[in-house]
Design a protein around this motif. Structure first.
Motif, PDB file in Angstrom:
ATOM      1  N   ASP A 136      25.920 -65.794  -9.233  1.00 29.78           N
ATOM      2  CA  ASP A 136      27.483 -65.594  -9.206  1.00 29.78           C
ATOM      3  C   ASP A 136      27.366 -64.811  -7.934  1.00 29.78           C
ATOM      4  OD1 ASP A 136      28.136 -66.543 -11.741  1.00 29.78           O
ATOM      5  OD2 ASP A 136      28.028 -64.496 -12.544  1.00 29.78           O
ATOM      6  N   TYR A 137      28.728 -64.870  -7.135  1.00 36.49           N
ATOM      7  CA  TYR A 137      28.771 -64.228  -5.976  1.00 36.49           C
ATOM      8  C   TYR A 137      30.248 -63.869  -5.816  1.00 36.49           C
ATOM      9  CZ  TYR A 137      31.086 -68.068  -3.795  1.00 36.49           C
ATOM     10  OH  TYR A 137      32.270 -68.959  -3.287  1.00 36.49           O
ATOM     11  N   LYS A 138      30.221 -62.542  -4.887  1.00 39.17           N
ATOM     12  CA  LYS A 138      31.773 -62.005  -4.277  1.00 39.17           C
ATOM     13  C   LYS A 138      31.589 -62.081  -2.973  1.00 39.17           C
ATOM     14  CE  LYS A 138      31.759 -59.501  -8.555  1.00 39.17           C
ATOM     15  NZ  LYS A 138      31.801 -58.015  -9.290  1.00 39.17           N
ATOM     16  N   ILE A 139      32.788 -62.441  -2.198  1.00 44.37           N
ATOM     17  CA  ILE A 139      32.813 -62.671  -0.881  1.00 44.37           C
ATOM     18  C   ILE A 139      33.202 -61.527  -0.111  1.00 44.37           C
ATOM     19  CG2 ILE A 139      32.927 -65.091  -0.958  1.00 44.37           C
ATOM     20  CD1 ILE A 139      35.962 -64.707  -0.245  1.00 44.37           C
ATOM     21  N   GLY A 140      33.274 -60.362  -0.625  1.00 45.20           N
ATOM     22  CA  GLY A 140      33.325 -59.283   0.373  1.00 45.20           C
ATOM     23  C   GLY A 140      34.698 -58.981   0.626  1.00 45.20           C
ATOM     24  N   ASP A 141      34.772 -58.865   1.996  1.00 39.89           N
ATOM     25  CA  ASP A 141      36.314 -58.056   2.615  1.00 39.89           C
ATOM     26  C   ASP A 141      37.133 -59.433   3.272  1.00 39.89           C
ATOM     27  OD1 ASP A 141      34.645 -58.466   4.767  1.00 39.89           O
ATOM     28  OD2 ASP A 141      35.425 -56.691   5.493  1.00 39.89           O
TER      29      ASP A 141
END
Length: 84
Positions: free
Chosen positions: A70-75
């Motif tokens: 799973d990932y989150k792309i930050g800002d």
């Protein structure tokens, strides 16, 4: 792309400034071993003049076969528009 380990709590908290601080404080590596540590990493992608940060979490490993993430792309979301 480079990776620095972080924690599951920080992944869940999802604060981009904390992720960037973890990356700056760590030792970036070009590869990760998803079976080590908590399996959570801050990543940095440098594409020309653009730099993108995010976090990824290893959710499953089948040795010598596959890894699920799973990932989150930050800002920033800009990198999604340059994928060809």
């Amino acid at each position: 792309i480079e990776f620095v380990p972080t924690t599951d709590a920080k992944y869940t908290d999802n604060k981009s400034e904390v992720a960037k601080a973890d990356f700056a404080a760590g030792t970036p590596e070009p590869k990760i071993d998803p079976t080590q540590g908590e399996g959570v990493y801050v990543f940095r992608i440098v594409n020309g003049a653009d730099t993108f940060y995010g976090m990824l979490k290893v959710t499953a490993v089948v040795p010598n076969k596959s890894v699920s993430l799973d990932y989150k792309i930050g800002d920033q979301y800009a990198h999604l528009s340059v994928i060809q």
